[in-house]
Design a protein around this motif. Sequence first.
Motif, mmCIF file in Angstrom:
data_model
loop_
_atom_site.group_PDB
_atom_site.id
_atom_site.type_symbol
_atom_site.label_atom_id
_atom_site.label_comp_id
_atom_site.label_asym_id
_atom_site.label_seq_id
_atom_site.Cartn_x
_atom_site.Cartn_y
_atom_site.Cartn_z
ATOM 1 N N ALA A 43 91.707 -74.320 -61.786
ATOM 2 C CA ALA A 43 92.308 -75.796 -61.770
ATOM 3 C C ALA A 43 91.901 -76.441 -60.479
ATOM 4 O O ALA A 43 91.211 -77.785 -60.636
ATOM 5 C CB ALA A 43 93.664 -75.853 -61.869
ATOM 6 N N GLU A 44 92.008 -75.755 -59.190
ATOM 7 C CA GLU A 44 91.923 -76.447 -57.944
ATOM 8 C C GLU A 44 90.268 -76.702 -57.826
ATOM 9 O O GLU A 44 89.896 -77.850 -57.551
ATOM 10 C CB GLU A 44 92.147 -75.500 -56.844
ATOM 11 N N TRP A 61 87.948 -77.027 -60.317
ATOM 12 C CA TRP A 61 87.656 -77.929 -61.466
ATOM 13 C C TRP A 61 88.166 -79.341 -61.009
ATOM 14 O O TRP A 61 87.182 -80.392 -60.880
ATOM 15 C CB TRP A 61 88.370 -77.643 -62.806
ATOM 16 N N ARG A 62 89.434 -79.570 -60.195
ATOM 17 C CA ARG A 62 89.813 -80.970 -59.840
ATOM 18 C C ARG A 62 88.884 -81.548 -58.878
ATOM 19 O O ARG A 62 88.668 -82.625 -58.772
ATOM 20 C CB ARG A 62 91.132 -80.870 -59.539
ATOM 21 N N LYS A 109 86.408 -84.822 -59.865
ATOM 22 C CA LYS A 109 87.176 -85.769 -59.053
ATOM 23 C C LYS A 109 86.176 -87.120 -58.816
ATOM 24 O O LYS A 109 86.691 -88.227 -59.052
ATOM 25 C CB LYS A 109 87.826 -85.587 -57.662
ATOM 26 N N VAL A 165 91.691 -86.055 -64.217
ATOM 27 C CA VAL A 165 91.567 -84.716 -63.185
ATOM 28 C C VAL A 165 92.958 -84.221 -63.078
ATOM 29 O O VAL A 165 92.998 -82.963 -62.889
ATOM 30 C CB VAL A 165 91.102 -85.339 -62.025
ATOM 31 N N ALA A 166 94.022 -85.026 -62.976
ATOM 32 C CA ALA A 166 95.319 -84.633 -62.874
ATOM 33 C C ALA A 166 95.922 -83.842 -63.781
ATOM 34 O O ALA A 166 96.711 -82.930 -63.788
ATOM 35 C CB ALA A 166 96.336 -86.051 -62.667
ATOM 36 N N HIS A 197 94.480 -81.213 -65.306
ATOM 37 C CA HIS A 197 93.992 -79.931 -65.120
ATOM 38 C C HIS A 197 94.890 -79.197 -64.310
ATOM 39 O O HIS A 197 94.350 -78.898 -63.153
ATOM 40 C CB HIS A 197 92.424 -79.970 -64.947
ATOM 41 N N THR A 198 95.986 -78.890 -64.723
ATOM 42 C CA THR A 198 96.744 -78.100 -63.792
ATOM 43 C C THR A 198 96.824 -76.560 -63.812
ATOM 44 O O THR A 198 96.201 -76.118 -64.944
ATOM 45 C CB THR A 198 98.424 -78.759 -64.172
#
Length: 161
Positions: free
Chosen positions: A22-23, A25-26, A30, A38-39, A41-42
């Motif tokens: 998640a980190e 990918w975001r 972005k 983007v948000a 994708h937690t």
Amino acid sequence: MGRIEISRATERTLPDIARVHAESWRASHKPFCSPAFVAAHTAERQERFFRAEEAAGKAVYLLTDDGVPAGVVTVHENRIENLYVAPGLQGRGYGTRLLHFAMDACSGTPELTVLTNNARAIRMYEKNGFAFTGKRTDYPATGVSEAEMRWQGDACPARER
């Protein structure tokens, strides 16, 4: 680098896999995806995603360095997918380690797709013997494309050692 381990996902490591993915990918998406997309994708969403990947028969792996989760990758037959390294840990060789591991886990000639605007990943894949096949998928809403790459060698790097 400390003690590097790459292991198959377990119930205990799935949250780490989801968080790293998640980190990363975001951070990587972005610049060209909407803030809401983007948000979304937690880590919780990505944990569900990886559970579905496993249910579909894909092998999910986590790379750790001295126990610190650093990268993820999935392999299904000869397809390498979801290769991501935590944003603060990129440039240390983890991506190449994961790539070689995944190549060795493939049942045939390794293939993958890459976002065509991800120059850093493309350089890594080309450096490790991958070339574009000509297959491409365009996403007009975001203005990005994905292109397929296939490994061009005779023996996978991990098998040559």
